[in-house]
Motif scaffolding. Structure first.
Motif, PDB file in Angstrom:
ATOM      1  N   GLN A 184      48.442  36.817  33.956  1.00 44.95           N
ATOM      2  CA  GLN A 184      47.435  36.897  32.957  1.00 44.95           C
ATOM      3  C   GLN A 184      47.754  35.718  31.725  1.00 44.95           C
ATOM      4  O   GLN A 184      46.484  35.270  31.470  1.00 44.95           O
ATOM      5  N   GLN A 185      48.680  35.608  31.371  1.00 40.64           N
ATOM      6  CA  GLN A 185      49.003  34.632  30.262  1.00 40.64           C
ATOM      7  C   GLN A 185      48.439  33.410  30.737  1.00 40.64           C
ATOM      8  O   GLN A 185      47.691  32.328  29.845  1.00 40.64           O
ATOM      9  N   ALA A 186      48.736  32.857  31.930  1.00 44.14           N
ATOM     10  CA  ALA A 186      48.670  31.445  32.499  1.00 44.14           C
ATOM     11  C   ALA A 186      47.093  31.326  32.697  1.00 44.14           C
ATOM     12  O   ALA A 186      46.436  30.220  32.139  1.00 44.14           O
ATOM     13  N   THR A 187      46.554  32.383  33.145  1.00 41.81           N
ATOM     14  CA  THR A 187      45.050  32.149  33.363  1.00 41.81           C
ATOM     15  C   THR A 187      44.389  32.010  32.219  1.00 41.81           C
ATOM     16  O   THR A 187      43.408  31.177  31.978  1.00 41.81           O
ATOM     17  N   ILE A 188      44.670  32.864  31.272  1.00 44.71           N
ATOM     18  CA  ILE A 188      43.847  33.006  29.966  1.00 44.71           C
ATOM     19  C   ILE A 188      43.921  31.523  29.294  1.00 44.71           C
ATOM     20  O   ILE A 188      43.182  30.944  28.570  1.00 44.71           O
ATOM     21  N   ALA A 189      45.279  30.934  29.226  1.00 45.19           N
ATOM     22  CA  ALA A 189      45.767  29.946  28.536  1.00 45.19           C
ATOM     23  C   ALA A 189      44.938  28.696  29.277  1.00 45.19           C
ATOM     24  O   ALA A 189      44.340  27.848  28.695  1.00 45.19           O
ATOM     25  N   ALA A 190      44.666  28.576  30.446  1.00 52.57           N
ATOM     26  CA  ALA A 190      44.087  27.554  31.048  1.00 52.57           C
ATOM     27  C   ALA A 190      42.834  27.523  31.112  1.00 52.57           C
ATOM     28  O   ALA A 190      42.332  26.405  31.140  1.00 52.57           O
ATOM     29  N   THR A 191      42.195  28.690  31.199  1.00 50.48           N
ATOM     30  CA  THR A 191      40.623  28.589  30.911  1.00 50.48           C
ATOM     31  C   THR A 191      39.900  28.673  29.422  1.00 50.48           C
ATOM     32  O   THR A 191      38.822  28.925  29.311  1.00 50.48           O
ATOM     33  N   ALA A 192      40.598  28.893  28.520  1.00 48.77           N
ATOM     34  CA  ALA A 192      40.361  29.281  27.273  1.00 48.77           C
ATOM     35  C   ALA A 192      39.186  28.172  26.772  1.00 48.77           C
ATOM     36  O   ALA A 192      38.323  28.812  25.771  1.00 48.77           O
ATOM     37  N   ASN A 193      39.355  27.078  27.070  1.00 52.45           N
ATOM     38  CA  ASN A 193      38.254  25.916  26.424  1.00 52.45           C
ATOM     39  C   ASN A 193      37.254  25.737  27.129  1.00 52.45           C
ATOM     40  O   ASN A 193      36.292  24.890  26.872  1.00 52.45           O
ATOM     41  N   TYR A 194      36.848  26.781  28.226  1.00 55.45           N
ATOM     42  CA  TYR A 194      35.828  26.225  29.057  1.00 55.45           C
ATOM     43  C   TYR A 194      34.901  27.681  28.996  1.00 55.45           C
ATOM     44  O   TYR A 194      35.081  28.674  28.966  1.00 55.45           O
ATOM     45  N   ASP A 195      33.589  27.134  29.121  1.00 54.62           N
ATOM     46  CA  ASP A 195      32.425  28.277  29.323  1.00 54.62           C
ATOM     47  C   ASP A 195      32.266  29.055  30.629  1.00 54.62           C
ATOM     48  O   ASP A 195      32.083  29.962  30.634  1.00 54.62           O
ATOM     49  N   VAL A 196      32.473  28.057  31.720  1.00 51.54           N
ATOM     50  CA  VAL A 196      32.761  28.574  33.047  1.00 51.54           C
ATOM     51  C   VAL A 196      33.681  27.916  33.829  1.00 51.54           C
ATOM     52  O   VAL A 196      33.830  26.708  33.404  1.00 51.54           O
ATOM     53  N   VAL A 197      34.397  28.274  34.694  1.00 57.83           N
ATOM     54  CA  VAL A 197      35.321  28.054  35.730  1.00 57.83           C
ATOM     55  C   VAL A 197      34.705  28.027  36.973  1.00 57.83           C
ATOM     56  O   VAL A 197      34.426  29.015  37.534  1.00 57.83           O
ATOM     57  N   LEU A 198      34.472  26.777  37.624  1.00 52.07           N
ATOM     58  CA  LEU A 198      33.895  26.969  39.047  1.00 52.07           C
ATOM     59  C   LEU A 198      34.920  26.807  39.863  1.00 52.07           C
ATOM     60  O   LEU A 198      36.112  26.095  39.948  1.00 52.07           O
ATOM     61  N   SER A 199      35.014  27.549  40.897  1.00 48.42           N
ATOM     62  CA  SER A 199      36.179  27.435  42.178  1.00 48.42           C
ATOM     63  C   SER A 199      35.698  27.877  43.380  1.00 48.42           C
ATOM     64  O   SER A 199      34.736  28.507  43.352  1.00 48.42           O
ATOM     65  N   PRO A 200      36.415  27.610  44.566  1.00 50.16           N
ATOM     66  CA  PRO A 200      35.901  28.356  45.671  1.00 50.16           C
ATOM     67  C   PRO A 200      36.527  29.792  45.409  1.00 50.16           C
ATOM     68  O   PRO A 200      37.034  30.156  44.635  1.00 50.16           O
ATOM     69  N   VAL A 201      35.784  30.763  46.081  1.00 53.94           N
ATOM     70  CA  VAL A 201      36.339  32.070  46.110  1.00 53.94           C
ATOM     71  C   VAL A 201      37.581  32.208  47.217  1.00 53.94           C
ATOM     72  O   VAL A 201      38.645  32.803  46.518  1.00 53.94           O
ATOM     73  N   ALA A 202      37.486  31.736  48.244  1.00 51.58           N
ATOM     74  CA  ALA A 202      38.527  31.928  49.274  1.00 51.58           C
ATOM     75  C   ALA A 202      38.836  30.433  49.897  1.00 51.58           C
ATOM     76  O   ALA A 202      37.608  29.475  49.701  1.00 51.58           O
ATOM     77  N   PRO A 203      39.700  29.968  50.390  1.00 51.50           N
ATOM     78  CA  PRO A 203      40.066  28.765  50.895  1.00 51.50           C
ATOM     79  C   PRO A 203      39.342  28.342  52.170  1.00 51.50           C
ATOM     80  O   PRO A 203      39.550  27.323  52.798  1.00 51.50           O
ATOM     81  N   MET A 204      39.224  29.573  52.814  1.00 54.54           N
ATOM     82  CA  MET A 204      38.288  29.563  54.144  1.00 54.54           C
ATOM     83  C   MET A 204      37.324  30.302  54.048  1.00 54.54           C
ATOM     84  O   MET A 204      36.941  31.291  53.551  1.00 54.54           O
ATOM     85  N   ALA A 205      36.509  29.978  55.305  1.00 56.20           N
ATOM     86  CA  ALA A 205      35.319  30.608  55.703  1.00 56.20           C
ATOM     87  C   ALA A 205      35.628  31.890  56.462  1.00 56.20           C
ATOM     88  O   ALA A 205      36.888  32.256  56.908  1.00 56.20           O
ATOM     89  N   ALA A 206      34.673  32.571  56.895  1.00 55.03           N
ATOM     90  CA  ALA A 206      34.919  33.854  57.741  1.00 55.03           C
ATOM     91  C   ALA A 206      35.724  33.718  59.005  1.00 55.03           C
ATOM     92  O   ALA A 206      35.494  32.599  59.506  1.00 55.03           O
ATOM     93  N   PHE A 207      36.540  34.639  59.579  1.00 58.70           N
ATOM     94  CA  PHE A 207      37.458  34.436  60.436  1.00 58.70           C
ATOM     95  C   PHE A 207      37.047  35.507  61.325  1.00 58.70           C
ATOM     96  O   PHE A 207      36.121  36.495  61.068  1.00 58.70           O
ATOM     97  N   PRO A 208      37.722  35.831  62.714  1.00 56.20           N
ATOM     98  CA  PRO A 208      37.254  36.687  63.483  1.00 56.20           C
ATOM     99  C   PRO A 208      37.381  38.048  62.922  1.00 56.20           C
ATOM    100  O   PRO A 208      38.262  38.655  62.226  1.00 56.20           O
TER     101      PRO A 208
END
Length: 471
Positions: free
Chosen positions: A366-390
């Protein structure tokens, strides 16, 4: 999109509400169309745990009368929707995906269920989930295998597996899932959906837990936002909820959003778990370029968490589930999915002191996430590192000792309580959807959905799901 050229099960919630108000459609006709859709697709998809067509028609008829006599309860009156099986509906068993005997039968509704019924929503049924919600797939000891509406060979994602498949297949436009590490957003990315894991406590829960949230799963951001007008209402039963200021859920395709003023972070290295696939990275990078081309300031940021934090959280979850598993009789233990039994058995290895250390991974995350993102309006990222699997595979990394290798982009926002939305941003070469995650500050849910709606409107046509193709 015109009503005349669109199958009724493909209409959005907003379109249905407008058509009901204009007397152009009846909730009964729409319910019949959705029932027909379910009966056609359900033998393959296996998305619903509880489905009673006659009860659906009865509720739709009551809604039709309200629209006819001017007493409709709002724009969602008569709109078909589902709730996940772990969201209480009075009198409906809650097995939580397991084949255990004597599942809990709630006597009262969960807050989300009450808000839906108060708004006149027609609950089509309860959607399935994997055992105890601890798999990111549609594999369940009770329900068997739930499959993707895009291709039955592919996973739905989980643990809101049935909700994801139902949303993509057109079992009505609105669906409620739950999420403790990515369980709304992972089916979202693998089914091409628009979803929101809201700020902590914004959607009240009757059984709150650290990191747990309920949220909308839809085909469009506009529908997710419209659903929030109903779901995001205070309820005293959620004793962890905090007061939030009123939010503006009229996202309006992102119009009015000053994109050029946005500070946008782009995160492509999760710092833990599996490395992102090249196709996933390329789609997310292209989405970030859409923001940059519109004038947003886009900056790369590094990982929010590390492997030690993720392992600590996973080990705490194992201990929590081991306590549940250990309390079962040997005969009942045999009914739990073997993969889950093996996963949680490691929880027996941790003494009290180590369990406390594992629990503190939540605070560190929690602490690390809030500190790393505090200066931004939006944080973009993948949702998951892979696409759908079997579909038959319980987890994307099919190893009970590395089960959480796919949640390092999503789980930080559960622990920090920040909102995180998803929307489709591309496809793999073989047609599997790829989701973009957009996260923001606690309480900025409406702003995040507005940014998500803006991207949804601005993305190239090649990144937009063609829902009619699933017919």
């Amino acid at each position: 999109m015109s009503l005349q050229s669109t199958a009724l099960h493909n209409l959005s919630a907003r379109e249905l509400g407008e058509a009901y108000a204009a007397k152009e459609l009846s909730p009964v006709d729409v319910a019949d169309a959705v029932i027909e859709r379910i009966e056609a697709r359900e033998p393959v998809l296996n998305a619903l745990y509880q489905f009673e067509p006659e009860a659906v028609r009865k509720d739709a008829k009551a809604s039709e009368r309200r629209w006819m006599d001017g007493t409709a309860r709002g724009p969602l009156d008569g709109v078909p929707m589902t709730v996940k099986e772990n969201i209480a509906r009075a009198g409906v068993p809650m097995p939580s995906g397991t084949a255990l005997s004597h599942p809990k039968i709630p006597q009262v509704n969960a807050p989300a269920t009450d808000r839906i019924l108060e708004a006149g929503g027609v609950i089509v049924g309860s959607t399935v989930m994997p055992d105890w919600g601890m798999l990111s797939s549609g594999v369940s000891s009770l329900h068997g295998i739930t499959r993707s509406a895009w291709n039955p060979a592919w996973t739905t994602g989980g643990s809101s597996s049935g909700a994801g498949s139902a949303a993509a297949a057109g079992y009505g436009p609105l669906h409620v899932g739950t999420d403790i590490g990515g369980s709304i957003r992972l089916p979202g990315t693998w089914q091409g959906l628009a979803t929101l894991k809201p700020s902590a406590g914004l959607i009240p829960l009757d059984v709150p837990y650290i990191g747990r949230a309920a949220g909308p799963m839809c085909r469009t951001v506009a529908d997710a936002a419209l659903f929030m007008t109903v779901l995001a209402q205070p309820d005293i039963r959620d004793y962890t909820a905090r007061p939030y200021p009123a939010m503006d859920w009229n996202v309006d395709g992102g119009r009015g959003l000053d994109v050029a003023s946005l500070r946008v972070a782009l995160q492509t290295d999760a710092g833990a778990g599996a490395d992102p696939d090249p196709e996933v990275l390329a789609a997310v990078e292209a989405a970030a370029a859409v923001f940059a081309d519109a004038g947003a300031t886009v900056e790369r940021i590094g990982p929010l968490i590390n492997q030690d934090m993720l392992d600590g959280l996973d080990n705490f979850w194992r201990t929590r589930s081991w306590a549940d598993y250990q309390a079962l009789t040997p005969a009942e233990q045999e009914k739990v999915l073997p993969y889950i039994a093996r996963w949680c058995s490691r929880g027996a290895d941790f003494d009290g002191a180590q369990t406390i250390r594992n629990f503190h991974s939540i605070d560190r995350m929690q602490q690390a996430t809030i500190a790393a993102t505090a200066n931004y309006d939006v944080v973009l990222s993948p949702v998951a590192p892979m696409a759908a699997f079997p579909a038959e595979q319980p987890m994307p990394v099919d190893d009970p000792d590395r089960t959480m290798a796919h949640i390092a982009f999503t789980v930080p926002y559960n622990m920090s309580g920040q909102p995180a939305a998803t929307v489709n941003c591309g496809f793999t070469a073989d047609g599997r959807p790829i989701g973009l995650q957009l996260a923001g500050r606690v309480g900025a849910d409406d702003h995040i959905l507005r940014a998500t709606a803006w991207y949804e409107a601005a993305r190239p046509a090649s990144a937009a799901p063609d829902w009619a193709s699933l017919d």
